[in-house]
Write a protein that holds these residues in place. Structure first.
Motif, mmCIF file in Angstrom:
data_model
loop_
_atom_site.group_PDB
_atom_site.id
_atom_site.type_symbol
_atom_site.label_atom_id
_atom_site.label_comp_id
_atom_site.label_asym_id
_atom_site.label_seq_id
_atom_site.Cartn_x
_atom_site.Cartn_y
_atom_site.Cartn_z
ATOM 1 N N LYS B 15 0.805 -1.225 0.000
ATOM 2 C CA LYS B 15 0.000 0.000 0.000
ATOM 3 C C LYS B 15 0.839 1.277 0.000
ATOM 4 C CE LYS B 15 -4.491 -0.789 2.170
ATOM 5 N NZ LYS B 15 -5.004 -0.886 3.542
ATOM 6 N N ASP B 16 1.862 1.319 0.865
ATOM 7 C CA ASP B 16 2.729 2.507 0.949
ATOM 8 C C ASP B 16 4.135 2.153 0.514
ATOM 9 O OD1 ASP B 16 0.810 4.220 1.787
ATOM 10 O OD2 ASP B 16 1.196 3.925 3.915
ATOM 11 N N ASN B 17 4.257 1.280 -0.447
ATOM 12 C CA ASN B 17 5.593 0.833 -0.861
ATOM 13 C C ASN B 17 6.535 2.027 -1.039
ATOM 14 O OD1 ASN B 17 7.696 0.308 -2.974
ATOM 15 N ND2 ASN B 17 6.994 -1.759 -2.606
ATOM 16 N N PRO B 18 7.720 1.960 -0.412
ATOM 17 C CA PRO B 18 8.594 3.136 -0.433
ATOM 18 C C PRO B 18 8.988 3.570 -1.844
ATOM 19 C CG PRO B 18 9.734 1.214 0.429
ATOM 20 C CD PRO B 18 8.287 0.867 0.385
ATOM 21 N N VAL B 19 9.136 2.634 -2.759
ATOM 22 C CA VAL B 19 9.624 3.036 -4.083
ATOM 23 C C VAL B 19 8.499 3.595 -4.945
ATOM 24 C CG1 VAL B 19 10.847 2.335 -6.140
ATOM 25 C CG2 VAL B 19 11.468 1.357 -3.954
ATOM 26 N N PHE B 20 7.425 2.803 -5.177
ATOM 27 C CA PHE B 20 6.459 3.324 -6.157
ATOM 28 C C PHE B 20 5.329 4.135 -5.530
ATOM 29 C CE2 PHE B 20 5.385 -1.252 -5.771
ATOM 30 C CZ PHE B 20 4.085 -1.167 -5.323
ATOM 31 N N ARG B 21 5.131 4.071 -4.201
ATOM 32 C CA ARG B 21 4.136 4.961 -3.603
ATOM 33 C C ARG B 21 4.777 6.237 -3.053
ATOM 34 N NH1 ARG B 21 -0.950 4.716 -5.184
ATOM 35 N NH2 ARG B 21 -1.023 6.521 -3.816
ATOM 36 N N GLN B 22 5.837 6.057 -2.254
ATOM 37 C CA GLN B 22 6.419 7.236 -1.601
ATOM 38 C C GLN B 22 7.544 7.868 -2.420
ATOM 39 O OE1 GLN B 22 7.355 6.514 2.594
ATOM 40 N NE2 GLN B 22 6.209 4.622 2.455
ATOM 41 N N VAL B 23 7.979 7.165 -3.487
ATOM 42 C CA VAL B 23 9.075 7.643 -4.346
ATOM 43 C C VAL B 23 10.305 8.011 -3.526
ATOM 44 C CG1 VAL B 23 9.481 8.868 -6.484
ATOM 45 C CG2 VAL B 23 7.185 8.767 -5.579
ATOM 46 N N LEU B 24 10.733 7.067 -2.711
ATOM 47 C CA LEU B 24 11.944 7.273 -1.912
ATOM 48 C C LEU B 24 12.998 6.226 -2.303
ATOM 49 C CD1 LEU B 24 10.472 7.769 1.675
ATOM 50 C CD2 LEU B 24 11.351 9.527 0.157
ATOM 51 N N GLY B 25 14.250 6.569 -2.030
ATOM 52 C CA GLY B 25 15.313 5.595 -2.269
ATOM 53 C C GLY B 25 15.585 5.338 -3.734
ATOM 54 N N ILE B 26 15.319 6.338 -4.577
ATOM 55 C CA ILE B 26 15.464 6.143 -6.011
ATOM 56 C C ILE B 26 16.940 6.066 -6.418
ATOM 57 C CG2 ILE B 26 14.872 7.054 -8.280
ATOM 58 C CD1 ILE B 26 12.462 6.268 -6.725
ATOM 59 N N CYS B 27 17.747 6.928 -5.822
ATOM 60 C CA CYS B 27 19.153 7.002 -6.249
ATOM 61 C C CYS B 27 19.812 5.635 -6.182
ATOM 62 C CB CYS B 27 19.953 7.954 -5.369
ATOM 63 S SG CYS B 27 19.067 9.395 -4.836
ATOM 64 N N SER B 28 19.614 4.967 -5.021
ATOM 65 C CA SER B 28 20.310 3.695 -4.866
ATOM 66 C C SER B 28 19.685 2.628 -5.744
ATOM 67 C CB SER B 28 20.286 3.276 -3.410
ATOM 68 O OG SER B 28 18.972 3.339 -2.929
ATOM 69 N N SER B 29 18.363 2.730 -6.008
ATOM 70 C CA SER B 29 17.787 1.680 -6.854
ATOM 71 C C SER B 29 18.351 1.766 -8.262
ATOM 72 C CB SER B 29 16.263 1.742 -6.903
ATOM 73 O OG SER B 29 15.773 2.894 -6.323
ATOM 74 N N LEU B 30 18.749 2.958 -8.677
ATOM 75 C CA LEU B 30 19.322 3.092 -10.011
ATOM 76 C C LEU B 30 20.701 2.484 -10.073
ATOM 77 C CD1 LEU B 30 18.340 6.766 -10.495
ATOM 78 C CD2 LEU B 30 17.417 4.847 -11.742
ATOM 79 N N ALA B 31 21.467 2.721 -9.010
ATOM 80 C CA ALA B 31 22.878 2.368 -9.071
ATOM 81 C C ALA B 31 23.110 0.862 -9.020
ATOM 82 C CB ALA B 31 23.639 3.053 -7.943
ATOM 83 N N VAL B 32 22.273 0.139 -8.292
ATOM 84 C CA VAL B 32 22.659 -1.248 -8.024
ATOM 85 C C VAL B 32 21.851 -2.300 -8.763
ATOM 86 C CG1 VAL B 32 23.526 -0.689 -5.748
ATOM 87 C CG2 VAL B 32 21.181 -1.440 -6.006
ATOM 88 N N THR B 33 20.839 -1.907 -9.545
ATOM 89 C CA THR B 33 19.961 -2.935 -10.081
ATOM 90 C C THR B 33 20.419 -3.520 -11.407
ATOM 91 O OG1 THR B 33 18.581 -1.157 -10.915
ATOM 92 C CG2 THR B 33 17.815 -2.280 -8.947
ATOM 93 N N ASN B 34 21.653 -3.272 -11.843
ATOM 94 C CA ASN B 34 22.032 -3.917 -13.098
ATOM 95 C C ASN B 34 22.577 -5.325 -12.899
ATOM 96 O OD1 ASN B 34 24.455 -3.167 -12.080
ATOM 97 N ND2 ASN B 34 24.996 -1.771 -13.721
ATOM 98 N N LEU B 35 22.863 -5.686 -11.648
ATOM 99 C CA LEU B 35 23.255 -7.065 -11.366
ATOM 100 C C LEU B 35 22.472 -7.540 -10.149
ATOM 101 C CD1 LEU B 35 27.135 -6.982 -11.784
ATOM 102 C CD2 LEU B 35 25.537 -8.242 -13.182
ATOM 103 N N LEU B 36 21.905 -8.717 -10.211
ATOM 104 C CA LEU B 36 21.048 -9.195 -9.130
ATOM 105 C C LEU B 36 21.826 -9.384 -7.825
ATOM 106 C CD1 LEU B 36 18.194 -9.983 -8.396
ATOM 107 C CD2 LEU B 36 18.678 -12.301 -9.127
ATOM 108 N N THR B 37 23.077 -9.842 -7.942
ATOM 109 C CA THR B 37 23.877 -10.046 -6.732
ATOM 110 C C THR B 37 24.035 -8.738 -5.962
ATOM 111 O OG1 THR B 37 25.166 -11.344 -8.287
ATOM 112 C CG2 THR B 37 25.903 -11.326 -6.008
#
Lengths: 202, 205, 205
Positions: B15-37
């Motif tokens: 319901k209040d998911n930090p990424v798609f509801r609150q739009v928080l923590g975007i910077c780090s989601s960009l940097a690290v999601t190109n490899l699953l590890t």
């Protein structure tokens, strides 16, 4: 660096400013300060307001942190505390500014007040202070770097605000309005800024 | 008024998911999601730090003067991360070499700050701890979804292992490795989940 | 005491900074010996790998022994800074530590060449904090192994090249990392500069 030693002092500062602002834009090349950018960039005037405040804080804290680092932490051998010190300096500075404008200009406070908590958590400001230490910069160069970095952020958020204002969200598919479409805009803009990267090397 | 643990988890994850509801923590989601590890490392770190810093902020909430609460919260979070960072570096430097680059990203992750401000400063330590955990999980799930698309498209691998039949179907899609790919993926995830939420709301009426 | 009074705020902030500063400092100083030991181990391991020494066991003592037996450590002055410089006691290999600024953070590593400085024997990265999954891949073996037997073209502007070139002679060219052209460029420039400076000072000896 050698090539720049002969050119005069202000030219060097200007090159640092441009390089930090355009070619290595902190928002579009390093993706720092994204959260407050997504939250605030709905309109040009709010974007410009926050952008100006961030530019001011970034430049001032870059200079402050430079002094704190080289004149307090390094002589005491406390370099490992730099991260936490920088955070406190930035937070304390924003708090101080908040108190000052609250006392002297209620009008400015009302228009800027909502941004101040956002500045404390803006990772671009901390990022600039930390990256500055990796470069062989003196005091004025650090200040120019902070000013350029902040200006780059200002430019990016103002541009995004401008584009968002022109978008009529009624015509967007359901659910895409707001953060979704903004992310797509930033994605396209960052593709454009990839072209700038590496144009000026310092 | 206070939420039950179950409600907290539903809010954090959906319901209040930090990424798609609150739009928080975007910077780090960009940097690290190109490899699953890398994503898993980051997700675990954020979950851990959000939970514990929420707990600490909540413990001190009656003593923190309102005016300087931001500085205090940032100070608590940063100290936490740094202490853990130094300990890992001392005990197991090989692991530290992997996760070292994330430390800065965790400190500046605004989810941690946002939750300390929005939840922990008004709720009891135990609930705040759960809230931190739930938000961490919600954040992790979104990141994992994005990484599950980016790594196969960008590198043709998953968790570093080559995917079957890689030579036949895979052609490197460089944009997926780079940040713009993350922006577009994040936009798509946000779009789809918001659409689902809107539909659910309509159905509920 | 009134929580809004300036004196309370001041005392609180001083107190909390002191407590957390003290906590971090004590953790830092308590683990300092371990950190130094780990650092030395990592460096010795990288030096051993760069010179391709046979080390039987993965222990600090084994690496130390191997280095004491095969490597002569010296330092030369480059641009008023001491740079560590290594000689292999049996083979005609020499090496030195190179440093420079990566995309945003410093990179350092060790480069090993033959005594005539005509080709590179090996290259290893010591420290880097590039983007995980992109620039950080400079320390992966598939990338560093490309430097083995690479020619150094002293007469050219670019002594070694990372990336594309129009010159048909590819003897001094290694492949770049997709999506990390900034890191690749930074590494290339840093190597070219460091090599040029090293040669100037090495000949003087």
């Amino acid at each position: 660096m050698e090539a720049y030693q002969e050119t005069n002092f202000f030219a060097t500062l200007f090159i640092i400013f441009i390089s930090a602002g355009l070619t290595n834009n902190i928002l579009l090349a390093r993706f720092l300060g994204m959260c407050s950018c997504l939250g605030v960039s709905k309109k040009v005037d709010t974007s410009v307001g926050l952008g100006a405040a961030v530019t001011f804080v970034t430049a001032t804290t870059a200079a402050l942190n430079y002094l704190v680092y080289y004149y307090i932490l390094v002589p005491l051998g406390l370099e490992f505390l730099k991260l936490i010190t920088f955070i406190v300096v930035i937070a304390a500075f924003t708090q101080f500014i908040e108190m000052v404008i609250e006392r002297y200009s209620i009008k400015l406070y009302n228009s800027l007040g909502i941004f101040l908590p956002l500045i404390t958590v803006n990772c671009a400001i901390l990022g600039i202070s930390l990256f500055m230490l990796n470069k062989p910069y003196g005091f004025w160069e650090s200040f120019a770097y902070g000013l350029g970095g902040g200006f780059g952020w200002f430019l990016a958020i103002a541009l995004i605000g401008g584009i968002r204002e022109k978008i009529n969200e009624k015509f967007l598919p359901e659910g895409l309005a707001g953060p979704g479409i903004t992310l797509i805009i930033i994605g396209i803009m960052s593709l454009a800024f990839v072209g700038f990267s590496g144009m000026i090397k310092i | 008024m206070a939420d039950t643990p179950k409600q907290i988890f539903i809010k954090g994850i959906w319901k209040d998911n930090p990424v798609f509801r609150q739009v928080l923590g975007i910077c780090s989601s960009l940097a690290v999601t190109n490899l699953l590890t890398n994503t898993l490392f980051m997700a675990f770190g954020v979950m851990f730090v959000t939970a514990f810093s929420n707990f600490t902020v909540s413990l001190l909430r009656d003593h923190i003067p309102a005016r300087i609460r931001m500085i205090v919260q940032v100070l608590i979070i940063a100290s936490y991360v740094m202490i853990v960072d130094i300990l890992i570096k001392a005990v197991n430097p090989d692991i530290h070499r992997f996760i070292g680059p994330y430390v800065g990203l965790i400190i500046t992750n605004c989810i941690i700050m946002g939750r300390a401000e929005a939840f922990a400063s008004q709720n009891t330590p135990w609930l705040s701890f759960l809230d931190g955990l739930a938000m961490g999980i919600g954040y992790s799930l979104v990141l994992i979804v994005i990484a599950l698309v980016r790594e196969p498209m960008g590198f043709g691998t998953l968790l570093g292992f080559p995917l079957p039949g890689r030579e036949i179907w895979w052609h490197q899609w460089t944009i997926m490795v780079m940040a713009p790919g993350a922006f577009f993926m994040l936009a798509i995830v946000t779009w789809i989940s918001r659409k689902i939420q809107l539909n659910l709301e309509k159905g509920g009426k | 005491m009134d929580k809004k009074s300036p004196s309370y705020i001041l005392i609180f902030i001083v107190l909390i900074s002191f407590v957390f500063g003290l906590a971090i400092s004590s953790v830092h100083y308590l683990t300092l010996p371990m950190l130094e030991k780990n650092e030395a181990l990592h460096k010795n391991r990288i030096i051993s790998q760069a010179f391709m020494l046979d080390v039987e066991k993965d222990t600090p003592e084994a690496y130390e022994d191997a280095i004491r037996q095969f490597i002569k450590i010296d330092s030369i002055e480059i641009k008023r800074e001491k740079v560590e410089f290594f000689r292999h006691r049996e083979k005609d290999y020499i090496g030195f530590i190179f440093k420079g600024l990566g995309f945003w953070e410093p990179i350092s590593g060790i480069i090993v060449m033959d005594r005539d400085l005509e080709k590179i024997i090996n290259l290893k990265i010591l420290e880097q904090k590039e983007t995980p999954g992109l620039g950080a891949r400079i320390e992966e073996p598939w990338f560093t192994e490309q430097f083995q037997q690479l020619a150094i073209k002293w007469n050219d502007n670019q002594k070694i090249i990372i990336g594309a070139t129009s010159n048909p002679d590819k003897s001094n060219v290694v492949e770049t990392i997709t999506g990390a052209s900034q890191t690749s460029d930074a590494l290339m420039n840093m190597l070219n500069e460091n090599l040029a400076e090293f040669k100037k000072n090495y000949k003087d000896k």
